[in-house]
Motif scaffolding. Structure first.
Motif, short mmCIF file in Angstrom:
data_model
loop_
_atom_site.label_atom_id
_atom_site.label_comp_id
_atom_site.label_asym_id
_atom_site.label_seq_id
_atom_site.Cartn_x
_atom_site.Cartn_y
_atom_site.Cartn_z
N ARG A 20 40.09 34.78 47.22
CA ARG A 20 40.63 36.09 47.60
C ARG A 20 40.31 36.41 49.06
O ARG A 20 41.17 36.83 49.83
N ILE A 69 41.07 36.71 40.67
CA ILE A 69 39.97 37.57 40.23
C ILE A 69 38.73 36.73 39.94
O ILE A 69 37.60 37.15 40.21
N ASP A 109 41.94 44.87 44.43
CA ASP A 109 41.43 43.50 44.54
C ASP A 109 42.54 42.53 44.93
O ASP A 109 42.32 41.60 45.71
N VAL A 110 43.72 42.74 44.38
CA VAL A 110 44.88 41.90 44.66
C VAL A 110 46.09 42.82 44.75
O VAL A 110 46.16 43.85 44.06
N ARG A 163 44.25 42.03 52.28
CA ARG A 163 44.29 41.92 50.82
C ARG A 163 44.82 40.55 50.40
O ARG A 163 45.67 39.96 51.07
N PRO A 184 39.34 44.78 37.06
CA PRO A 184 40.00 44.38 38.31
C PRO A 184 41.19 45.29 38.59
O PRO A 184 41.92 45.69 37.67
N THR A 185 41.39 45.64 39.85
CA THR A 185 42.47 46.56 40.22
C THR A 185 43.56 45.78 40.95
O THR A 185 43.30 45.14 41.97
N ILE A 186 44.76 45.87 40.42
CA ILE A 186 45.92 45.19 40.98
C ILE A 186 46.87 46.27 41.51
O ILE A 186 47.23 47.19 40.79
N PHE A 227 42.99 43.98 33.04
CA PHE A 227 43.22 44.38 34.43
C PHE A 227 43.89 45.75 34.45
O PHE A 227 44.67 46.08 33.56
N PRO A 242 36.34 34.92 44.07
CA PRO A 242 36.25 35.83 45.22
C PRO A 242 36.41 35.12 46.56
O PRO A 242 36.93 35.70 47.51
N LEU A 267 46.93 35.75 39.16
CA LEU A 267 46.01 36.90 39.20
C LEU A 267 44.67 36.53 38.59
O LEU A 267 43.60 36.90 39.13
N THR A 268 44.69 35.81 37.49
CA THR A 268 43.44 35.40 36.85
C THR A 268 42.63 34.51 37.78
O THR A 268 41.40 34.66 37.90
#
Length: 402
Positions: free
Chosen positions: A341, A335, A260-261, A296, A190-192, A217, A338, A331-332
């Motif tokens: 998000r 992710i 992603d976040v 986002r 996952p991309t933060i 992450f 979806p 964050l968890t």
């Protein structure tokens, strides 16, 4: 309407106030106004400023240096700008984030004075003189907190109805988001993301802690001066955190879709470059609106000034600014979900399109002024003052920086 925009910082520069000013001039031009920007010469690069900032219109920019960076030097620069204004056709409106120049040009035309913080760097009585000037047409501030504090600072001036207009962003389009840059890291992680300066109070230490709490992450920080980046990199032991450094504002749209976040971990005390000032109570971070523009999912600090725009579990998740484990849980959750998000991102983008574009802001701050509005631009404010609802770097950072 012919508008002279008075900017006390430099173009182009590393600083967020340059982005704000160029976007506003672009939006005024898009609205049909004839805008000329008066700025200090660039502190960052001699690259074409229109390309660097990614604006759509090539409005005139007049770069006027200051003989030195003292109150007297700023005053003399203001006199040079006054000569330019009177040598050309005097504008219909002065729009100013530069109180030094405004002090010596305010009699030329009605003016709008935009304020992003309580100014502690001005000579005694200078701002009071502007707020009580008969040609003052409107004050613009970026947060309700700042409007409250500005009124409290000058209670003897009577009612100061102030226009609250938060910072904004431009809607992304295919041209600005095409060709995304390659990101280092693991393709399945996952991309933060975080986009903005790395000054003290921006929560960079919190992001570093999150990278340690969430080793699965990848964290990407885009922005910051070379010095700030080096300082934080030296203190970061985590291989899943990547510093990308400063990018031209025109290139930032390419990064947002990769995350992603995104994070807005502002602390109660937020400092400008070199810790010259503290603006946490009043800040309106441009990154928030850029995040919203791209739909986002946002995790942000639960601070009163950010709650002027953000609502927990409506357009973001809000968490205490000093609770890294709560941020890690947020964050968890995002992710793992979806749908959540997408729901938060979609609502953020909907609110952005309705309220927070630069064009919307340009129309808002000029509503009722001048030939393109319905009011009399030359009329003084009610009661004469009432309105509606460290060197060159120091000049650049005399306004809020994101």
């Amino acid at each position: 309407m012919r508008i002279a925009y008075l900017h006390g910082g430099s173009i182009p520069s590393f600083f967020a106030n340059g982005v704000h000013v160029m976007r506003m001039c672009d939006a005024f031009t898009d609205a049909g106004h004839d805008v000329t920007l008066y700025s200090l010469p660039g502190t960052y690069t001699d690259q074409d400023p229109y390309t660097y900032y990614g604006v759509r219109h090539r409005f005139p920019i007049r770069l006027v240096p200051a003989p030195d960076y003292t109150p007297d030097g700023y005053r003399r620069r203001g006199e040079d700008i006054r000569d330019l204004l009177t040598g050309d056709a005097v504008p219909d409106l002065l729009y100013a984030r530069d109180p030094h120049t405004l002090a010596v040009t305010a009699d030329l035309a009605p003016f709008v004075y935009e304020v992003h913080q309580l100014r502690r760097d001005l000579p005694d009585g200078a701002e009071r003189a502007l707020l009580s000037h008969p040609r003052l047409a409107r004050i613009v501030v970026v947060t309700h907190a700042l409007a409250h504090d500005l009124r409290a600072a000058y209670p003897d001036l009577g009612t100061l109805p102030i226009e609250v207009a938060p910072d904004c962003a431009d809607p992304p389009d295919a041209a600005t988001t095409s060709g995304p840059p390659p990101l280092p890291g693991r393709p399945d992680a996952p991309t933060i993301g975080y986009v903005g300066h790395l000054y003290d109070g921006r929560g960079i230490d919190l992001i570093i802690e999150l990278a340690g709490l969430l080793p699965a992450f990848d964290f990407h920080l885009v922005g910051g001066t070379t010095e700030d980046r080096a300082r934080w990199e030296e203190s970061c032991p985590h291989p899943n955190l990547y510093f990308h450094g400063h990018r031209p504002p025109s290139e930032l749209h390419r990064y947002f879709p990769l995350f992603d976040v995104v994070l807005a971990p502002h602390q109660p005390k937020v400092y400008t470059w070199g810790r010259l000032d503290e603006i946490g109570r009043w800040t309106s971070p441009m990154k928030l609106f850029e995040y919203m523009a791209h739909g986002r999912a946002i995790v942000a600090s639960d601070l009163p000034v950010l709650r002027e725009v953000l609502q927990d579990r409506v357009n973001c998740l809000l968490r205490p600014s000093d609770a890294p484990h709560a941020w890690a849980d947020a964050l968890t959750e995002l992710i793992a979900d979806p749908r959540l998000r997408a729901s938060l991102g979609d609502e953020a983008r909907r609110q952005f399109l309705a309220r927070y574009t630069w064009r919307h802001r340009a129309d808002q701050v000029l509503a009722g002024l001048g030939p393109l509005g319905t009011g009399d631009l030359g009329a003084p404010a009610t009661g004469g003052a009432a309105l509606s609802s460290a060197g060159r770097h120091a000049a650049d950072t005399a306004a809020v920086n994101d």
